[in-house]
Each structure stands twice: as C-alpha cells, then as structure tokens.
Design a protein around this motif. Structure first.
Motif, mmCIF file in Angstrom:
data_model
loop_
_atom_site.group_PDB
_atom_site.id
_atom_site.type_symbol
_atom_site.label_atom_id
_atom_site.label_comp_id
_atom_site.label_asym_id
_atom_site.label_seq_id
_atom_site.Cartn_x
_atom_site.Cartn_y
_atom_site.Cartn_z
ATOM 1 N N ARG A 387 4.990 12.361 9.614
ATOM 2 C CA ARG A 387 4.127 11.496 8.802
ATOM 3 C C ARG A 387 4.186 11.968 7.362
ATOM 4 O O ARG A 387 3.671 13.045 7.030
ATOM 5 C CB ARG A 387 2.685 11.539 9.323
ATOM 6 C CG ARG A 387 2.532 11.011 10.729
ATOM 7 C CD ARG A 387 1.114 11.176 11.242
ATOM 8 N NE ARG A 387 0.151 10.470 10.415
ATOM 9 C CZ ARG A 387 -1.165 10.484 10.638
ATOM 10 N NH1 ARG A 387 -1.653 11.166 11.662
ATOM 11 N NH2 ARG A 387 -1.981 9.814 9.852
ATOM 12 N N LEU A 388 4.829 11.181 6.523
ATOM 13 C CA LEU A 388 4.903 11.446 5.093
ATOM 14 C C LEU A 388 4.585 10.164 4.338
ATOM 15 O O LEU A 388 4.989 9.068 4.736
ATOM 16 C CB LEU A 388 6.292 11.947 4.679
ATOM 17 C CG LEU A 388 6.636 13.411 4.969
ATOM 18 C CD1 LEU A 388 7.201 13.558 6.360
ATOM 19 C CD2 LEU A 388 7.635 13.930 3.933
ATOM 20 N N GLY A 389 3.881 10.321 3.228
ATOM 21 C CA GLY A 389 3.586 9.177 2.382
ATOM 22 C C GLY A 389 2.154 8.693 2.520
ATOM 23 O O GLY A 389 1.343 9.261 3.263
ATOM 24 N N PRO A 390 1.808 7.619 1.816
ATOM 25 C CA PRO A 390 0.446 7.098 1.858
ATOM 26 C C PRO A 390 0.150 6.400 3.185
ATOM 27 O O PRO A 390 1.049 5.940 3.887
ATOM 28 C CB PRO A 390 0.408 6.102 0.693
ATOM 29 C CG PRO A 390 1.656 6.337 -0.089
ATOM 30 C CD PRO A 390 2.649 6.912 0.848
ATOM 31 N N VAL A 391 -1.129 6.328 3.515
ATOM 32 C CA VAL A 391 -1.578 5.502 4.633
ATOM 33 C C VAL A 391 -1.684 4.066 4.110
ATOM 34 O O VAL A 391 -2.470 3.800 3.194
ATOM 35 C CB VAL A 391 -2.934 5.988 5.171
ATOM 36 C CG1 VAL A 391 -3.403 5.102 6.317
ATOM 37 C CG2 VAL A 391 -2.827 7.438 5.622
ATOM 38 N N PRO A 392 -0.886 3.131 4.636
ATOM 39 C CA PRO A 392 -0.795 1.803 3.997
ATOM 40 C C PRO A 392 -2.125 1.082 3.861
ATOM 41 O O PRO A 392 -2.453 0.571 2.775
ATOM 42 C CB PRO A 392 0.181 1.047 4.908
ATOM 43 C CG PRO A 392 0.994 2.112 5.568
ATOM 44 C CD PRO A 392 0.061 3.266 5.754
ATOM 45 N N TRP A 393 -2.912 1.012 4.927
ATOM 46 C CA TRP A 393 -4.110 0.189 4.830
ATOM 47 C C TRP A 393 -5.170 0.830 3.950
ATOM 48 O O TRP A 393 -5.921 0.123 3.254
ATOM 49 C CB TRP A 393 -4.659 -0.102 6.229
ATOM 50 C CG TRP A 393 -5.165 1.073 6.993
ATOM 51 C CD1 TRP A 393 -4.440 1.937 7.740
ATOM 52 C CD2 TRP A 393 -6.527 1.493 7.092
ATOM 53 N NE1 TRP A 393 -5.260 2.897 8.302
ATOM 54 C CE2 TRP A 393 -6.554 2.639 7.930
ATOM 55 C CE3 TRP A 393 -7.723 1.009 6.572
ATOM 56 C CZ2 TRP A 393 -7.726 3.308 8.238
ATOM 57 C CZ3 TRP A 393 -8.898 1.682 6.881
ATOM 58 C CH2 TRP A 393 -8.891 2.818 7.704
ATOM 59 N N TRP A 394 -5.222 2.183 3.900
ATOM 60 C CA TRP A 394 -6.140 2.828 2.975
ATOM 61 C C TRP A 394 -5.727 2.565 1.525
ATOM 62 O O TRP A 394 -6.577 2.317 0.658
ATOM 63 C CB TRP A 394 -6.175 4.336 3.235
ATOM 64 C CG TRP A 394 -7.197 4.797 4.217
ATOM 65 C CD1 TRP A 394 -6.977 5.421 5.409
ATOM 66 C CD2 TRP A 394 -8.618 4.667 4.105
ATOM 67 N NE1 TRP A 394 -8.162 5.684 6.050
ATOM 68 C CE2 TRP A 394 -9.189 5.234 5.266
ATOM 69 C CE3 TRP A 394 -9.461 4.121 3.146
ATOM 70 C CZ2 TRP A 394 -10.562 5.277 5.486
ATOM 71 C CZ3 TRP A 394 -10.841 4.155 3.367
ATOM 72 C CH2 TRP A 394 -11.372 4.733 4.515
ATOM 73 N N THR A 395 -4.439 2.616 1.266
ATOM 74 C CA THR A 395 -3.951 2.354 -0.090
ATOM 75 C C THR A 395 -4.233 0.919 -0.508
ATOM 76 O O THR A 395 -4.655 0.661 -1.650
ATOM 77 C CB THR A 395 -2.445 2.641 -0.160
ATOM 78 O OG1 THR A 395 -2.187 3.984 0.276
ATOM 79 C CG2 THR A 395 -1.920 2.475 -1.575
ATOM 80 N N GLY A 396 -4.012 -0.039 0.396
ATOM 81 C CA GLY A 396 -4.298 -1.431 0.069
ATOM 82 C C GLY A 396 -5.775 -1.674 -0.199
ATOM 83 O O GLY A 396 -6.135 -2.388 -1.150
ATOM 84 N N LEU A 397 -6.649 -1.089 0.623
ATOM 85 C CA LEU A 397 -8.088 -1.261 0.404
ATOM 86 C C LEU A 397 -8.520 -0.651 -0.929
ATOM 87 O O LEU A 397 -9.337 -1.245 -1.654
ATOM 88 C CB LEU A 397 -8.863 -0.628 1.554
ATOM 89 C CG LEU A 397 -8.867 -1.379 2.883
ATOM 90 C CD1 LEU A 397 -9.644 -0.593 3.930
ATOM 91 C CD2 LEU A 397 -9.487 -2.768 2.713
ATOM 92 N N ALA A 398 -7.991 0.518 -1.260
ATOM 93 C CA ALA A 398 -8.365 1.157 -2.516
ATOM 94 C C ALA A 398 -7.897 0.339 -3.717
ATOM 95 O O ALA A 398 -8.640 0.163 -4.687
ATOM 96 C CB ALA A 398 -7.776 2.567 -2.576
#
Length: 507
Positions: A387-398
């Motif tokens: 697991r590397l990189g941003p968490v997609p749904w957290w990034t979208g919500l932010a």
C-alpha cells in the motif's frame, strides 16, 4: 521521378482515395516502438555502462518491456516470490497517451472514403500487436515478469481509449458524437431539476472551469511541497537524498531515471499531503500534516524527502495552500453568477444558485482528486509495501470539502461586489445597480439640466445618493462614501464654474 522518390510509399492513395489500412497499421506499430525505445534505450545504456551486470541482454530487454507495461498501468510480478508491482510511473503513462492520441488524430486527418472506424482500429491493432510481443517476451523467468492476460487487457483498453479520443478530436460531428454531446448536456441539465431560484442557468461550463482551476492550484501546491522538501533536505536535512545518489555513474543514472519517471506521482502525493489526509508509504504508516508515522522505507531519493517521524507542528501551515487554491475558482464562479459569462438572455444567478454551482464544482473536483489519487498509488511488493500513495476516497472528500468551504462564500462575495449593492437610488428616484451606474446617471442629469450645485437644498448631494429602505449593511456602509465623493465632485464643478464667470442654477 523526383516527386515519386520524395513521396513515401505508404502515402500512395488507394482505390477510393484514402490511405491504405496497412499505413495506419504500421503507424500503430511505430507508435508502440517509439514508446518502447524511450524506455529501452536508457535501460540498455545502463546495462552496458554497468561493469558487473547481473543479467544478460535478454534480461535488460525484459526489464525495459516490464517498465513499458508499467507505464500503461499493467501489473507486473517482481522477484521469485511473484510480488505484485502496480505502481504506475505517471510520466511514462502520459507519454504513451499523448503518442496514441496523436496517432489517432493523424489517422483521422488523412482518412479518405474508407470505413469510418478503419483508421483508429488499424492503429489500435498495430499497437496491440507490439504489446503482445512485449508481454510474451517478459513472461519468461527474470526479476520482473508480466501477467499475460491482465497486461494485454490493460494495454488494449488504454490504447483504445486514447486512439479513439484522438480520432474524435478532428472528425466532424456525427450522430454518435451528437449522442455523446446530448448525454453531456443532459448531465449538465440536472440543474434543471432544481427549483428556479436554485438553478444556475448555463452554469455547467463555469463549473468545469472552476473545478479545473482548483485542480491546477492543488497540483501546483503539491509541486511546491516536493520542491520545498528537496531544498530542505539539501540545506538542513543532511542531504539524505544526495547520499543515495553517490553510488557510481550507472547507479546514479538509474536512480535519476526512476526519480524523473515517478516525479508526477510524488507531486500528487504532495497534493494529498496539502489537503490533509496525506498518503501511505507501506501498511500501517501515515504521512500527513498532523503527524508522520514511518517504519523502514526503501532507499530511494524521493523517499528521502519524507518528513521526520513525530507530530506535525509547524507543518500544519501547509493547510493554507488549499485555501489559496480555492480563490481563483471562487472568482470565476462569482463572475459567472454576476452574468459576466452567462448565455444570452440568462441573467445573474441568485445566491442559492451560486452556492449550488460552487458545490457542483467541489463535487467534480473531488471525483477527479480521487481518480488521480488512485492512479498515483500502487504496490511495490507484497506485505508491508503493498500500500503506497493516497487513500483515494479520503483525498476526494478532502478536496471537495476544501473547495466548498472556500468557493461558496467566495463566489457569493464576488457576485455581490460585481453586481453592487442592490437598491441604491440616485436623484429623481432613479434606481441604479452600482456606483458606476449612479455616476453615469448624474452625468446624464448634468448634461440635460445643468451641473448639480452642492448649495442647492433640492439638487444637493444630501439627497442625491441614499440607500433604499430595508437594504443590507453593506449598502448602508458604502453609500455614505459615494455620497461624499459625489458631493466633492459637485463642489469642485461649482467652483470651476464660479471662477470662469458662470453661475449655476439656484434651485
């Protein structure tokens, strides 16, 4: 004879006046080979420069083919344990998409009276033929191995979408294109389901522009963070990144090549960091402004730019960057709400409609941020590095939350200032939208009836500009300022007329 020699054989028109299908097929092959050469030439050069290479030339070409497949987003297996490697170098992927897009556009521009989809299908077939050879070559034993069926599906999907997009970009609108446009219009007309006061008429283009501007601002913030981290590492961090590069010319060149290919990924990770959720560098880790939790990370120059473990502290200041990135979208939406770029016949939006447009831009930005966060992440191996990189749904919500928090009040403020305080009355009971219109009305009155005399109890500025009853606080505060300005103007004009020997009206 000179004309025949200077003309490429593949450009000879066919029986129907179009380019032969073989030419488009070879164009697809050439596009794939050029992309493969962009990866293969540096890899083979590094293999030649390495004094004690661990593999032969076939191993070097398999490594180049694996990197080429990774650039398309295709998964690759690494090592004897078949650990998954799914981290896509976005720079390499962007180069592939651009090459395919241009190939599709070139096939469409030179198409004659052949089948409508003959050009892009031929280009796609030629490209996929090279992909089949690369996948089969990389399927053998080695440090990196391809997965035949998944890799071919991913490469074929990316090639098909990119080629079709390039083909459609230069072709006239057809029935299918009109259908797609109607779908897009229908997607934008969901505003029509809202009540009239909540409906931003013709607002979908403004919403898309605002979301694009916000996305560009956030990406710029991520790039600024990466550049700042590199400077801090070089100045005060002991040069951790530079220490990793001092391992000989071949190792230095290889690390620099990988760093450049993964630089867009790092920028997007920096964007997720600025938004607040941050990103992961292995399972159970977190890199965010609120704090950093790291374990052992691979030795790589970009990983050397990670902050030290511990609470965020002064790093929380990076949360100001999303606020700054939301200013331009707020201005764009506010100007659109004031009717500056609205369609003919569409007046200014109501405050509720302006807020709806800002929220729609925030949702669109959130969807894009989630997609880019997913594309920029992946796995380097099994287990901890899976697991590397941003968490997609957290990034979208932010991203959606930050833009909504800035764009909604900002667009309302810009709209109000663009429209002016409603209900400001000028002399003779004339209502104006703002101070400029009021000044124009005064000039017209002076032209018709003569200058306004400040000494006149009727024509004086005391009754020239006054807020209408029941208006807001903004109008009550700004009207006296305009009243004093008009009074000064009237007194100056009266003084000039008196010095020139003229007399104004006595009222």
């Amino acid at each position: 004879m000179t004309q025949l020699m200077g003309r490429p054989l593949l450009e000879v028109p066919g029986e129907l006046g179009g380019r032969p299908v073989l030419a488009d097929l070879l164009a697809g092959v050439r596009t794939a080979l050029v992309g493969l050469a962009l990866v293969g030439v540096p890899v083979l050069g590094l293999w030649i420069a390495t004094p004690y290479a661990d593999s032969d030339a076939a191993g070097a070409t398999r490594l180049a083919g694996a990197l080429w497949l990774l650039g398309h987003g295709a998964p690759v297996l690494r090592g004897g344990a078949d650990a998954p490697l799914t981290l896509t170098p976005l720079l390499l992927g962007a180069l592939m998409v651009v090459r395919l897009y241009r190939a599709g556009a070139g096939a469409a521009s030179r198409r004659g009276l052949r089948s409508r989809w003959g050009g892009p299908v031929a280009v796609w077939t030629g490209y996929c033929a090279v992909a089949v050879g690369v996948v089969l070559h990389c399927a053998g034993p080695g440090p990196f191995r391809s997965r035949v069926l998944p890799d071919l599906l991913v490469v074929g999907l990316l090639a098909g979408l990119s080629t079709a997009a390039g083909f459609r970009s230069v072709r006239p609108e057809t029935a299918f294109a009109r259908f797609l446009r109607s779908v897009a219009v229908g997607t934008g007309s969901w505003f029509g389901r809202l009540p009239p006061d909540w409906r931003p008429v013709g607002g979908m283009p403004a919403v898309c522009r605002a979301a694009a501007a916000a996305g560009a601002g956030l990406v710029a913030a991520g790039g600024l963070l990466v550049a700042g981290a590199a400077v801090l590492d070089a100045v005060t961090g002991g040069g951790r990144g530079m220490a990793l590069l001092g391992r000989g010319p071949a190792a230095l060149s290889g690390l620099l090549l990988l760093t450049v290919l993964l630089l867009p990924n790092a920028v997007l990770w920096g964007t997720a960091y600025a938004l607040g959720p941050g990103f992961e560098v292995g399972a159970g880790t977190l890199v965010s402004p609120g704090g950093t939790e790291l374990g052992a990370v691979p030795e790589f120059p970009l990983f050397a730019l990670l902050p030290q473990e511990g609470p965020g502290g002064w790093r929380l200041a990076v949360l100001l960057l999303p606020l700054l990135a939301g200013l331009v979208p707020a201005v764009l939406l506010g100007r659109a709400a004031a009717g500056r770029r609205s369609p003919v016949g569409a007046g200014p939006w109501t405050p509720a409609a302006t807020a709806v447009a800002a929220l729609a831009a925030a949702l669109l930005l959130g969807a894009g941020a989630a997609a880019l966060g997913w594309l920029s992440g992946g796995a380097l191996a099994a287990g901890r590095m899976a697991r590397l990189g941003p968490v997609p749904w957290w990034t979208g919500l932010a991203a959606a939350g930050w833009l909504a928090a800035v764009a909604v009040p900002g667009a309302l403020l810009v709209r109000r200032r663009a429209l002016g305080p409603a209900g400001v009355e000028c002399a003779d009971g004339v209502e104006c939208a703002d101070a400029a219109e009021c000044a124009d009305a005064v000039e017209q009155a002076e032209t018709v009836e003569g200058p306004v005399d400040a000494r006149s109890p009727v024509g004086g500025t005391a009754g020239l500009v006054r807020p209408a009853p029941g208006r807001g606080v903004h109008a009550r505060l700004t009207v006296p300022v305009r009243r004093r300005a008009l009074e000064l103007r009237a007194r100056t004009h009266a003084l000039v007329r008196r010095l020139s020997g003229q007399r104004g009206p006595t009222g």
